[in-house]
Design a protein around this motif. Structure first.
Motif, short mmCIF file in Angstrom:
data_model
loop_
_atom_site.label_atom_id
_atom_site.label_comp_id
_atom_site.label_asym_id
_atom_site.label_seq_id
_atom_site.Cartn_x
_atom_site.Cartn_y
_atom_site.Cartn_z
N ASP A 4 0.78 -1.29 -0.02
CA ASP A 4 0.11 -0.21 0.03
C ASP A 4 0.81 1.14 -0.05
O ASP A 4 0.57 2.17 -0.83
CB ASP A 4 -0.83 0.06 1.00
CG ASP A 4 -2.14 -0.95 0.95
OD1 ASP A 4 -2.31 -1.44 -0.04
OD2 ASP A 4 -2.43 -1.69 2.16
N TYR A 5 1.96 1.33 0.77
CA TYR A 5 2.73 2.48 0.89
C TYR A 5 3.54 2.54 -0.50
O TYR A 5 3.34 4.04 -1.00
CB TYR A 5 3.74 2.12 1.90
CG TYR A 5 4.91 3.26 1.96
CD1 TYR A 5 4.61 4.58 2.58
CD2 TYR A 5 6.16 2.79 1.47
CE1 TYR A 5 5.44 5.37 2.64
CE2 TYR A 5 7.10 4.01 1.60
CZ TYR A 5 6.86 5.27 1.94
OH TYR A 5 7.74 6.21 2.30
N LEU A 6 3.95 1.55 -1.21
CA LEU A 6 4.74 1.97 -2.38
C LEU A 6 3.58 2.25 -3.58
O LEU A 6 3.77 3.21 -4.24
CB LEU A 6 5.50 0.80 -2.99
CG LEU A 6 6.55 0.30 -2.14
CD1 LEU A 6 6.98 -1.15 -2.46
CD2 LEU A 6 7.51 1.37 -2.09
N LEU A 7 2.24 1.77 -3.37
CA LEU A 7 1.22 2.40 -4.35
C LEU A 7 0.90 3.66 -4.31
O LEU A 7 0.48 4.47 -5.16
CB LEU A 7 0.30 1.53 -4.36
CG LEU A 7 -0.01 -0.27 -4.80
CD1 LEU A 7 -1.11 -0.72 -4.43
CD2 LEU A 7 0.24 -0.01 -6.33
N SER A 8 1.01 4.26 -2.90
CA SER A 8 0.92 5.62 -2.77
C SER A 8 1.67 6.59 -3.24
O SER A 8 1.73 7.78 -3.40
CB SER A 8 0.63 5.94 -1.11
OG SER A 8 2.04 5.78 -0.49
N VAL A 9 3.06 6.15 -3.87
CA VAL A 9 3.90 6.93 -4.45
C VAL A 9 3.63 7.63 -5.63
O VAL A 9 3.25 6.89 -6.60
CB VAL A 9 5.45 6.16 -4.38
CG1 VAL A 9 6.57 7.02 -4.78
CG2 VAL A 9 5.70 5.75 -3.03
N LYS A 10 3.80 8.86 -5.81
CA LYS A 10 3.47 9.45 -7.08
C LYS A 10 4.75 9.54 -7.92
O LYS A 10 5.63 9.95 -7.51
CB LYS A 10 2.98 10.88 -6.52
CG LYS A 10 1.55 10.88 -6.05
CD LYS A 10 1.00 12.57 -5.93
CE LYS A 10 -0.06 12.26 -4.90
NZ LYS A 10 -0.59 13.70 -4.74
N SER A 11 4.61 8.90 -9.10
CA SER A 11 5.71 8.91 -10.01
C SER A 11 5.69 9.76 -11.13
O SER A 11 4.53 10.43 -11.29
CB SER A 11 5.48 7.38 -10.61
OG SER A 11 5.57 6.48 -9.73
N ILE A 12 6.71 10.31 -11.55
CA ILE A 12 6.82 11.32 -12.82
C ILE A 12 7.04 10.39 -14.01
O ILE A 12 7.95 9.48 -13.87
CB ILE A 12 8.06 12.22 -12.49
CG1 ILE A 12 7.77 13.16 -11.27
CG2 ILE A 12 8.39 12.90 -13.73
CD1 ILE A 12 6.47 13.96 -11.51
#
Length: 501
Positions: free
Chosen positions: A124-132
């Motif tokens: 869940d934590y990694l899915l919350s990371v906003k990517s460019i």
């Protein structure tokens, strides 16, 4: 300027009322990867924070040329600068929040089953990371999990990760942003031998994806992909060169050392506990389990007074959980057959009865320790086993705290707030806090993280001297063989929660 990635020229850098750099000049070209080295407090972390845009910069010029390489990049809703979206900084401490996003985690939370449920899982934590999305290689979730060996941890809650597992997760989150510039602040601290050996390959894959790296590290642990080296001292860059031209022997830290045996003997005789215990620790078939996950299985361990143990094992082996049973932090101790200081757990002793006999320091304690006390107050709090001093200072005890600071060579920080000193000096403050009450048992869990060569040697010699002058019992955890004090003569190894030979 076409090939330049970043430059700062003749700048003054400030944080609060402190001037960190004067006339700072540092430039990075595309395709370069830099290592920052220097003794503790030289400015390595501060330079990374400066590049990340965390500090106030006056005078001179600062340029982030790489933001022009990403078309259609939008300013974030909070108004942060464009370049900050293309930079990832991996710091020594994490900044995880609970599920309600209202408070930070707290120290003992991982051992309290109901409270620990208030935490995101790794997935869940990694899915919350906003990517460019930018030209070039994209770091997907699956690719990142594979590189950092996190697939098996996807369903594990953040609060239950080991120190080394947390380090890998923080690097994964940084990569998922798909940055153009990755800043790493001592990323190898807390990692076991296997992961450190794999780190060169990890860095190779990161640089091959088009990401430039600046890493603050030890002169002994410069990854092979690094192309340039900068040496810092007292807030100044005193040397820059290519990796091939760099001679580490010219910049080794002074490791000469001197221990004041007479002063240490005097300190060890203050508040000396006359009680002698037959059994410091006895564990009989200890078993710890959370849900379906077995953390410790069939642990039998006996520690007698004066024993000096090394507790070894890879990240996630169960070492921190084992120590939490001894230090009174884990309530599952009551469901097991454990004797501490001649008393079986659950026969009427309080957690504070246990803690007053133990001097303890760990990466987790450092992570969660409040930082708004002065260093002297932090050390004095060791008398009361509280996370900070919540009562008026006692002059006699404050004087003793200052003597311990001098013994650990950190007395110049006595009146400074803990949050305003280098991370290595923070750890030394917590070590002094553990020593000040002359406990029967010392538990040092990775105590030398982030320390330079001289600090490591001095602390190792200090521990050996304390062991030679007293009958203190010691448990020492580290992933570096050279850090183990010479006084340690017994070893317990864990792997996947089991005792191994």
């Amino acid at each position: 300027m076409f090939n330049m990635l970043f430059s700062i020229n003749n700048a003054t850098v400030r944080f609060l009322t402190n001037t960190l750099f004067n006339n700072l000049t540092f430039k990075i070209n595309k395709g370069e990867h830099w290592a920052l080295i220097g003794e503790s407090g030289s400015g390595k972390s501060a330079l990374l924070q400066t590049i990340a845009g965390r500090f106030n910069i006056t005078g001179g010029t600062t340029n982030y040329y790489f933001q022009d390489d990403v078309p259609n990049l939008q300013v974030a809703e909070n108004g942060q600068n464009l370049h900050s979206k293309l930079i990832s900084l991996v710091e020594p401490k994490h900044h995880f929040r609970n599920l309600s996003n209202t408070t930070d985690f707290y120290y003992q939370q991982r051992y309290n089953s109901s409270d620990s449920e208030d935490a995101l899982t790794v997935n869940d934590y990694l899915l919350s990371v906003k990517s460019i999305h930018r030209p070039g290689t994209q770091w997907t979730l699956d690719k990142t999990l594979t590189l950092l060996n996190l697939h098996a941890l996807r369903d594990k809650q953040l609060i239950k990760l080991s120190n080394g597992e947390t380090k890998r997760l923080m690097l994964a989150a940084a990569l998922l942003k798909n940055p153009l510039l990755l800043l790493l602040d001592n990323p190898l601290t807390g990692l076991d031998v296997k992961t450190r050996q794999e780190f060169t390959g990890i860095i190779d894959q990161i640089t091959a994806s088009g990401i430039s790296i600046i890493i603050a590290t030890s002169v002994h642990e410069i990854p092979e992909a690094i192309t340039h080296v900068a040496v810092l001292k007292n807030g100044k860059i005193i040397h820059e060169s290519t990796r091939d031209a760099f001679n580490p022997e010219l910049f080794t830290i002074n490791t000469s050392d001197n221990i004041d045996h007479q002063e240490l003997t005097a300190l060890l005789n203050i508040n000396k506990n006359p009680v002698v215990f037959n059994q410091i620790v006895t564990m009989d078939k200890v078993h710890i389990q959370y849900g379906d996950k077995i953390i410790l299985d069939d642990i039998n361990w006996q520690i007698k007074i004066g024993d000096r143990w090394a507790l070894l094992g890879p990240n996630g082996a169960g070492k921190s959980t084992l120590l939490s049973l001894i230090n009174g932090d884990n309530p599952q101790a009551y469901a097991n057959n454990i004797i501490l200081f001649d008393k079986k757990r659950g026969t009427g002793e309080s957690i504070w009865d246990i803690k007053k006999k133990i001097g303890f320091v760990s990466p987790e304690l450092h992570q969660y320790f409040p930082t708004d006390n002065s260093c002297l107050q932090v050390i004095e709090s060791g008398y009361y086993d509280t996370l900070g001093l919540f009562r008026p200072s006692n002059k006699e005890r404050a004087d003793i705290a200052l003597r311990w600071m001098k013994a650990l060579e950190i007395d110049r920080y006595a009146r400074t707030l803990l949050k305003n000193i280098p991370a290595s000096a923070q750890r030394l403050c917590l070590l002094a806090r553990a020593l000040i009450k002359n406990p029967a048992l010392l538990i040092f869990d990775e105590p030398c993280q982030g320390m330079d060569d001289h600090q490591q040697l001095h602390f190792k010699n200090l521990v050996d001297t304390i062991c030679s002058l007293s009958n203190v019992t010691l448990i020492y955890v580290t992933h570096y063989q050279h850090e183990i004090p010479n006084s340690v003569d017994k070893v317990l190894r864990l792997d996947k929660g089991k005792m191994v030979n």
